[in-house]
Every structure is written in C-alpha cells, then in structure tokens.
Design a protein around this motif. Structure first.
Motif, PDB file in Angstrom:
ATOM      1  N   THR A 299     -12.620  -7.615 -12.852  1.00 61.50           N
ATOM      2  CA  THR A 299     -14.257  -8.183 -12.367  1.00 61.50           C
ATOM      3  C   THR A 299     -15.032  -6.595 -12.388  1.00 61.50           C
ATOM      4  O   THR A 299     -15.650  -5.812 -12.733  1.00 61.50           O
TER       5      THR A 299
ATOM      6  N   TRP B  49     -27.566 -11.250 -16.515  1.00 61.46           N
ATOM      7  CA  TRP B  49     -26.995 -10.313 -16.471  1.00 61.46           C
ATOM      8  C   TRP B  49     -26.763  -9.582 -17.757  1.00 61.46           C
ATOM      9  O   TRP B  49     -25.543  -9.870 -18.397  1.00 61.46           O
TER      10      TRP B  49
ATOM     11  N   GLY C  28     -22.082 -14.463 -13.158  1.00 63.97           N
ATOM     12  CA  GLY C  28     -21.169 -13.918 -12.529  1.00 63.97           C
ATOM     13  C   GLY C  28     -20.237 -13.997 -12.971  1.00 63.97           C
ATOM     14  O   GLY C  28     -19.694 -14.370 -14.218  1.00 63.97           O
ATOM     15  N   PHE C  29     -19.204 -13.430 -12.467  1.00 58.61           N
ATOM     16  CA  PHE C  29     -17.730 -13.744 -13.416  1.00 58.61           C
ATOM     17  C   PHE C  29     -16.965 -14.669 -12.175  1.00 58.61           C
ATOM     18  O   PHE C  29     -16.078 -14.969 -12.312  1.00 58.61           O
TER      19      PHE C  29
ATOM     20  N   SER D 142     -14.219  -4.162 -15.198  1.00 61.24           N
ATOM     21  CA  SER D 142     -15.557  -3.771 -16.131  1.00 61.24           C
ATOM     22  C   SER D 142     -17.202  -4.021 -16.191  1.00 61.24           C
ATOM     23  O   SER D 142     -17.241  -3.922 -17.089  1.00 61.24           O
ATOM     24  N   MET D 143     -17.117  -5.002 -15.080  1.00 56.97           N
ATOM     25  CA  MET D 143     -18.288  -5.751 -15.313  1.00 56.97           C
ATOM     26  C   MET D 143     -19.269  -5.061 -14.364  1.00 56.97           C
ATOM     27  O   MET D 143     -20.689  -4.993 -14.367  1.00 56.97           O
ATOM     28  N   TRP D 144     -18.005  -5.107 -12.971  1.00 61.45           N
ATOM     29  CA  TRP D 144     -19.269  -5.218 -11.756  1.00 61.45           C
ATOM     30  C   TRP D 144     -17.766  -3.786 -11.230  1.00 61.45           C
ATOM     31  O   TRP D 144     -17.134  -4.115 -10.156  1.00 61.45           O
TER      32      TRP D 144
ATOM     33  N   CYS E  42     -13.556 -16.223 -12.792  1.00 62.80           N
ATOM     34  CA  CYS E  42     -11.736 -15.254 -12.433  1.00 62.80           C
ATOM     35  C   CYS E  42     -10.618 -15.837 -12.037  1.00 62.80           C
ATOM     36  O   CYS E  42     -11.171 -17.822 -11.327  1.00 62.80           O
TER      37      CYS E  42
ATOM     38  N   THR F 187     -24.259  -7.011 -17.389  1.00 65.85           N
ATOM     39  CA  THR F 187     -23.233  -6.578 -18.197  1.00 65.85           C
ATOM     40  C   THR F 187     -22.113  -7.162 -17.421  1.00 65.85           C
ATOM     41  O   THR F 187     -20.523  -6.803 -17.481  1.00 65.85           O
ATOM     42  N   GLY F 188     -22.444  -9.024 -17.831  1.00 63.85           N
ATOM     43  CA  GLY F 188     -21.408 -10.240 -17.899  1.00 63.85           C
ATOM     44  C   GLY F 188     -22.452 -11.009 -18.029  1.00 63.85           C
ATOM     45  O   GLY F 188     -23.198 -11.201 -18.217  1.00 63.85           O
ATOM     46  N   PRO F 189     -21.382 -11.884 -18.043  1.00 63.76           N
ATOM     47  CA  PRO F 189     -21.378 -13.313 -18.197  1.00 63.76           C
ATOM     48  C   PRO F 189     -22.840 -14.000 -17.336  1.00 63.76           C
ATOM     49  O   PRO F 189     -22.772 -14.084 -16.290  1.00 63.76           O
TER      50      PRO F 189
END
Ligand code: BG6
Length: 275
Positions: free
Chosen positions: A104, A64, A71-72, A106-108, A76, A66-68
């Motif tokens: 969340t 991804w 997903g997050f 900050s990534m999506w 979380c 924009t993030g790990p």
C-alpha cells in the motif's frame, strides 16, 4: 483462493496464502437465494478485483495516477481479525482489518488502519467501516462499497431517493445534472455519481421480485452503474450477455474526499435488508 465461510449465508474472500482476497463479500444468501451478482467470468486468481459481490473501494474511487482504478483495498490481503462468531442476539459477526504495508505504501505512502465489521442478521447484512489515521499527516481519501445486486432484469428495477440530487454523469464526460425523476431506472449504459443522497434507497425487483433496502451513514454519495452491452464488451472478466442481471448501487464518500486529521477516525456504515 480460499473462501472463509462467515456463516452459511455469507462468503467473504480473505486469503492468508496469496496477496489477494480483498475482503470482498462474494455471496449473501437470504432464504437460500443469492442476492449478489458475481460474473460467470469473474477471475479468482488472487491478482485482481472480483467482478461482482461487494468489493471495498479505498483509498481512491475511479482512476488513480499512483495505483489501480478504485484503489488497492479490493486487491489487498486483509487480516481476519475476528472469525465469525454468533452473538447473544443470534447475529453473526466477523471483522477484517487492513493496515498499511509495503504494497500500500508503494502507492499511497501513509499509515492507516481500516477495519471492516460485518454483521449478519436474518434478511440483513450490516457493514461497519472505520478508518483510523495513526500518522502525523492529514489523510485525504475516497471510500465506497461497490455493491453488485443480482436482479432478474435491470430494466425492471427502480431506485428511490435520488429526486432533486445533483449527479455527475460519467457517460457524458462528467457533466453535472439534476435528477428530476422520483425513481431512477436503468435502460442504457449508466455511470452516475449522485451527490448528497438521502440515508435510504429502495431498489425494486431484485431477486424473486422483492425489494432491497439500502441504508447508509456517512456515505454521502450513491453511484449507479451498469455497463450495458457495449461497455460490457470492453470488460474482460464480464460476459456481454450478463448486463441485465446486475445493478450496482454503491454507497460511498467519493465526490469529495474524506479529510482525516492525525489521530482521528472516519466511521461509516451500510445496512442491506431484503424486504
Ligand atoms: C463504478 C464506476 O463504480 O465501477 C465505473 O463508476 C466503473 O466508472 C465501474 O467502470 C467498474 O469499475 P472496475 O474497476 O471494477 O471495472
């Protein structure tokens, strides 16, 4: 890391004090036998995903920008919405929720409400997922339950239901193939996304030589993964000698995204049953 005991047989990680928990089911015992693989090197530091159990993959399966990876949701902090409760049927139910927040966003940068309901029955574990879109924009996401089954020897497992399905082979740069075998076996590094799989898979030779039935609804794909020895060396929280003891059979909606218009809900479920 605190462990919330859902019942004697299921342990789910939700930690009110730290940023992690991931609502990862890390233990499911049937007849006092553990059904889920968790690596001896799994790190419970509240910062990363647990190597094993059943992490929740959302809103992105795989890499991804924009993030790990994956997903997050699995890193979380979730809210325990409904503590474990015995229902009149004798089943035990618990509910977890993840709402969008600063982390969340900050990534999506979308609002969402992800509800995860677990029901424990004798020899069965039910997972009910719903994703609600309270916003004004359409959501596009992928979702998967990354189930690590514990097995005595993966080379002896057979997975039914893939015959005739196309699959993306991630070990061969994402090439597309068609499965011609009645049962899938794992004898090498395996990382496949089977598409449009049937509602049910049986996995043979899990704990005590028993069979595991996986039933799934609205989770149209099934990922089969085992890192084998070479790839295992590249995973820091995994022992290279551990690969024979797991098979990941992962029900998801990943080869195409879920498209969720404003004000609508995506619902999906999975039932695991020791046969
Ligand atoms: C599987 C993917 O679902 O998860 C693999 O298909 C990936 O490509 C594996 O390697 C493990 O991912 P992670 O992020 O938990 O190491």
């Amino acid at each position: 890391m605190s462990r919330v005991l859902v019942v004697v047989k299921v342990v789910v990680l939700v930690d009110p004090r730290t940023f992690c928990g991931g609502a990862t089911v890390v233990s499911w015992r049937v007849n006092n036998q553990e059904q889920l693989f968790v690596s001896k090197q799994a790190i419970f530091d509240g910062k990363r995903a647990i190597r094993g159990g059943i992490p929740v993959v959302f809103p992105q399966f795989g890499e991804w920008s924009t993030g790990p990876q994956h997903g997050f949701a699995r890193i979380c902090r979730w809210e325990l919405k409904k503590p474990p409760e015995r229902l009149p049927t004798g089943d035990v139910e618990a509910m977890f929720q993840l709402l969008d927040n600063e982390f969340t966003r900050s990534m999506w940068n979308y609002p969402f409400s992800l509800t995860y309901r677990l029901i424990l029955r004798e020899k069965e574990l039910h997972f009910n997922i719903s994703v609600y879109n309270p916003g004004a924009e359409t959501l596009s996401f992928t979702f998967l339950l990354h189930t690590y089954f514990k097995v005595p020897d993966v080379r002896r497992c057979q997975i039914t239901g893939m015959r005739g399905c196309t699959y993306i082979d991630k070990t061969r740069e994402g090439a597309l193939y068609q499965e011609h075998r009645d049962v899938v076996t794992v004898n090498e590094w395996t990382d496949r996304i089977y598409q449009n799989t049937p509602l049910e898979h049986i996995i043979t030779n899990v704990v005590s030589g028993r069979k595991m039935r996986m039933q799934k609804y609205n989770l149209v794909d099934t990922v089969v993964w085992n890192p084998w020895v070479e790839k295992a060396k590249e995973i820091p929280d995994f022992g290279e000698e551990e690969f024979p003891n797991l098979v990941c059979v992962e029900a998801g909606h990943v080869s195409s995204p879920v498209i969720l218009p404003p004000g609508t809900v995506f619902e999906a479920s999975q039932i695991l049953q020791v046969m």
